[in-house]
Design an enzyme around this catalytic site. Sequence first.
Site, PDB file in Angstrom:
ATOM      1  N   SER A   1      59.163  26.983  42.568  1.00 22.05           N
ATOM      2  CA  SER A   1      57.815  27.354  42.220  1.00 22.05           C
ATOM      3  C   SER A   1      57.875  27.307  40.602  1.00 22.05           C
ATOM      4  O   SER A   1      58.428  28.052  40.067  1.00 22.05           O
ATOM      5  CB  SER A   1      57.184  28.564  42.661  1.00 22.05           C
TER       6      SER A   1
ATOM      7  N   LYS B   1      56.712  23.064  43.689  1.00 24.45           N
ATOM      8  CA  LYS B   1      55.394  23.631  43.541  1.00 24.45           C
ATOM      9  C   LYS B   1      55.013  23.830  42.030  1.00 24.45           C
ATOM     10  O   LYS B   1      55.639  24.388  41.220  1.00 24.45           O
ATOM     11  CB  LYS B   1      55.259  25.051  44.389  1.00 24.45           C
TER      12      LYS B   1
ATOM     13  N   LYS C   1      52.279  25.713  39.411  1.00 24.33           N
ATOM     14  CA  LYS C   1      51.028  26.289  39.209  1.00 24.33           C
ATOM     15  C   LYS C   1      49.784  25.763  38.426  1.00 24.33           C
ATOM     16  O   LYS C   1      50.286  25.123  37.425  1.00 24.33           O
ATOM     17  CB  LYS C   1      51.477  27.770  38.509  1.00 24.33           C
TER      18      LYS C   1
ATOM     19  N   ASP D   1      49.476  25.500  43.263  1.00 27.35           N
ATOM     20  CA  ASP D   1      49.137  26.644  43.604  1.00 27.35           C
ATOM     21  C   ASP D   1      48.153  27.402  42.508  1.00 27.35           C
ATOM     22  O   ASP D   1      48.427  27.454  41.339  1.00 27.35           O
ATOM     23  CB  ASP D   1      50.304  27.596  43.930  1.00 27.35           C
TER      24      ASP D   1
ATOM     25  N   GLU E   1      47.402  25.324  47.604  1.00 30.04           N
ATOM     26  CA  GLU E   1      47.632  26.751  47.802  1.00 30.04           C
ATOM     27  C   GLU E   1      46.573  27.664  47.101  1.00 30.04           C
ATOM     28  O   GLU E   1      46.283  27.478  46.090  1.00 30.04           O
ATOM     29  CB  GLU E   1      49.067  27.287  47.496  1.00 30.04           C
TER      30      GLU E   1
ATOM     31  N   ASP F   1      47.246  31.778  50.779  1.00 33.02           N
ATOM     32  CA  ASP F   1      48.345  32.909  50.356  1.00 33.02           C
ATOM     33  C   ASP F   1      47.675  34.234  50.459  1.00 33.02           C
ATOM     34  O   ASP F   1      47.695  34.875  51.380  1.00 33.02           O
ATOM     35  CB  ASP F   1      49.125  32.459  49.130  1.00 33.02           C
TER      36      ASP F   1
ATOM     37  N   LYS G   1      54.058  35.876  53.123  1.00 35.33           N
ATOM     38  CA  LYS G   1      54.865  36.917  52.555  1.00 35.33           C
ATOM     39  C   LYS G   1      54.883  38.243  53.443  1.00 35.33           C
ATOM     40  O   LYS G   1      53.698  38.617  53.500  1.00 35.33           O
ATOM     41  CB  LYS G   1      54.299  37.125  51.282  1.00 35.33           C
TER      42      LYS G   1
ATOM     43  N   GLY H   1      57.213  33.327  47.891  1.00 33.44           N
ATOM     44  CA  GLY H   1      57.988  34.495  47.288  1.00 33.44           C
ATOM     45  C   GLY H   1      57.302  35.230  46.093  1.00 33.44           C
ATOM     46  O   GLY H   1      56.348  34.691  45.865  1.00 33.44           O
TER      47      GLY H   1
HETATM   48  O1  OSB Z   1      51.423  32.861  44.537  1.00 32.21           O
HETATM   49  O2  OSB Z   1      53.433  32.328  45.380  1.00 32.21           O
HETATM   50  C1  OSB Z   1      52.673  32.892  44.452  1.00 32.21           C
HETATM   51  C2  OSB Z   1      55.139  34.583  42.394  1.00 32.21           C
HETATM   52  C3  OSB Z   1      54.382  35.841  41.858  1.00 32.21           C
HETATM   53  C4  OSB Z   1      53.170  36.001  42.475  1.00 32.21           C
HETATM   54  C5  OSB Z   1      52.639  35.024  43.255  1.00 32.21           C
HETATM   55  C6  OSB Z   1      53.419  33.930  43.524  1.00 32.21           C
HETATM   56  C7  OSB Z   1      54.571  33.670  42.999  1.00 32.21           C
HETATM   57  C8  OSB Z   1      55.261  32.364  43.147  1.00 32.21           C
HETATM   58  C9  OSB Z   1      56.730  32.576  42.863  1.00 32.21           C
HETATM   59  O3  OSB Z   1      54.881  31.379  43.224  1.00 32.21           O
HETATM   60  C10 OSB Z   1      57.765  31.831  44.014  1.00 32.21           C
HETATM   61  C11 OSB Z   1      59.127  32.531  44.015  1.00 32.21           C
HETATM   62  O4  OSB Z   1      59.389  33.695  44.345  1.00 32.21           O
HETATM   63  O5  OSB Z   1      60.002  31.669  43.731  1.00 32.21           O
HETATM   64 MG    MG Z   2      50.782  31.600  45.908  1.00 33.55          MG
END
Ligand code: OSB
Ligand code: MG
Length: 369
Positions: free
Chosen positions: A135, A161, A163, A188, A213, A238, A262, A290
């Site tokens: 990510s 992924k 952001k 995401d 996402e 999510d 999660k 994650g």
């Molecule tokens: O939205 O998936 C998410 C990290 C912190 C809070 C929300 C998210 C995330 C990530 C990181 O996308 C995922 C990872 O732990 O590699």
């Molecule tokens: Mg997410």
Amino acid sequence: MKIESIVLHHISMPLVAPFETSFGRETNRQCVIIELRAEGLVGYGECVASRDPGYNYETTGTSLHILAEFIAPLILGRDVKTAADYQKLVSGIRGHHLAKAGVEMALWDLFGKASGKSLRELFGGKREKVEVGVSVGIQSSAQSLVRTVGEYVQQGYARVKIKIKPGRDVQDTSAVRQAFPNVRLQVDANSAYALAEFAALKPLDELNLLLIEQPLFEDDIWDHHKLQAQFKTPICLDESIVSPRHARYALEMQACKIINIKAGRVGGLSQALLIHDFCAANQIPVWCGGMLETGIGRASNLALASLPNFILPGDLSASDRYYARDITQERFALNSDSTINVPTAPGLGVTLDEAALKDFSLSKILLPA
Ligand code: OSB
Ligand code: MG
């Protein structure tokens, strides 16, 4: 198992690089490590609440409050035999899923250690290694994003992924798609858009994305239904899925085609397992999300992702993608086939690095029975 004492470790760990999302930028990740003692054994869990209420309303501060004042008194001195027992005990506490889930993880670690079984065995997971992705946070420019993604692809991550947020969406995603025509790519938004705003981002639908996402508000499943009707790319939820009930609502409303699981967000591993099974029965693929976990939470995520309906690669990268120093002796490495091995030792299958925990400590609360 009779819970004899609880220690809450509030810690802060430096990330190898800042992580930026639509809701903020983190350079140090805070969390609460929960230590449970019972029958000569120690179990560890990770509460994945962050310092700020950006991902959801919980913070390390609210979770310490709920853990110390409400959850601890319900389990101290009690014989907690199963995760279902625990869920019943805490059912009077509304919300605060990240706090509840941290304790449930520590209980599973204890159950595993007491029975000599790994979490994967307790869950019935068959895979010995799970497919993973990376990510990637928002970077200073589309060019630097392409450079950062390139480094991860070079390291062997087969799924990426990125952001996105308003103003940093179609252009960034197109640049990555153009530079890497074949990489498995997804985006995401972390709830950053209103329906009309996101519906205007139709070019995203032509970039061969695995999924989009959580584009819209976290408490709005219905608008995701409207958006999914306009996009051929699968919408994945999510933040909106905070319980097995919400998973049912989302499927009944056709608000998404994929669910990110999660354990923290849904209130515990037992709830994550229920959502996994419900989605499997309805032919909806899931994948493991994650929260920048330490080695404790990462071990838990790997065990969860070993279950059969975790069909898409998880946000479960190697330890060195997050931390130069972790709080477990074990570090998780990326295999050449973009997988990470699932721990096999009893419980979570990891051992705490006491010195690291101490060095990262902000505060420690000891709660005896
Ligand atoms: O939205 O998936 C998410 C990290 C912190 C809070 C929300 C998210 C995330 C990530 C990181 O996308 C995922 C990872 O732990 O590699
Ligand atoms: Mg997410």
